[in-house]
Design a protein around this motif. Sequence first.
Motif, PDB file in Angstrom:
ATOM      1  N   VAL A 169      20.491 -65.920 -83.814  1.00 22.98           N
ATOM      2  CA  VAL A 169      19.246 -65.784 -84.581  1.00 22.98           C
ATOM      3  C   VAL A 169      19.135 -64.375 -85.151  1.00 22.98           C
ATOM      4  N   LYS A 170      19.506 -63.377 -84.344  1.00 22.36           N
ATOM      5  CA  LYS A 170      19.472 -61.986 -84.826  1.00 22.36           C
ATOM      6  C   LYS A 170      20.585 -61.711 -85.831  1.00 22.36           C
ATOM      7  N   ASP A 171      21.780 -62.223 -85.541  1.00 20.44           N
ATOM      8  CA  ASP A 171      22.916 -62.024 -86.453  1.00 20.44           C
ATOM      9  C   ASP A 171      22.622 -62.597 -87.843  1.00 20.44           C
ATOM     10  N   LEU A 172      21.944 -63.758 -87.870  1.00 20.31           N
ATOM     11  CA  LEU A 172      21.634 -64.405 -89.153  1.00 20.31           C
ATOM     12  C   LEU A 172      20.319 -63.911 -89.753  1.00 20.31           C
ATOM     13  N   ARG A 173      19.657 -63.016 -89.039  1.00 18.37           N
ATOM     14  CA  ARG A 173      18.455 -62.334 -89.523  1.00 18.37           C
ATOM     15  C   ARG A 173      17.286 -63.274 -89.818  1.00 18.37           C
ATOM     16  N   PHE A 174      17.118 -64.265 -88.934  1.00 20.11           N
ATOM     17  CA  PHE A 174      15.900 -65.075 -89.012  1.00 20.11           C
ATOM     18  C   PHE A 174      14.727 -64.181 -88.654  1.00 20.11           C
TER      19      PHE A 174
END
Length: 201
Positions: A169-174
């Motif tokens: 979720v953080k890597d994909l910047r949600f």
Amino acid sequence: MAGKIFKKENIFKYIVFILIAAAAIAIVRYYVTPEPVDTESNKNISIFIQNAIDEIDLSLKKGSSDDDMTTRLSWLKSNAALYQEAKVNKDQAITTQSNILKDRILKVQTRDFPGLRDAFTTSKKEILSKENIQIAASGATKDTLTFTSPFFEPAKTKKDFLKGINQIVKDLRFKKVIFKWSEKKGDFTEYKIKGKEDSEI
């Protein structure tokens, strides 16, 4: 006798002053003397930066990428890591190059991240539907991730599930994750995600 003691104290003071002065000079030299330039290393960094700029330019020209989500995300991360290394380099030519790289990275990130978030939800739909969980990405840049299932009514279930997907979720910047357990008004919990914007490296 008192004169000898006085002289010894003075000599001791002078020795201390000399030692302090020598230490101060050493510290000043350490911080003021420029580090030797590693020209070979700078040449390599310059080549890596130029290759990254060329790759990003090609990607921007081509349009959306055919790479799978994991490969694309890894590529974006490696470009960002290269920029972070280049931006602290003291060489003026590399500083100039790193500014060009930054500009290109921001362009490709703002283009790619919404698609990557959408690709992530699409890739998880089938497997999650077997567990009676629906997944969707919404918002103009697909930065809100929503899970729907009666499974999410207990607070602990939501927290455990979020913990398991926290890194991606953080890597994909949600920016937000929503858990819904029914279509009734108010039957949802929303979590704001602290992380980088698409326009940040």
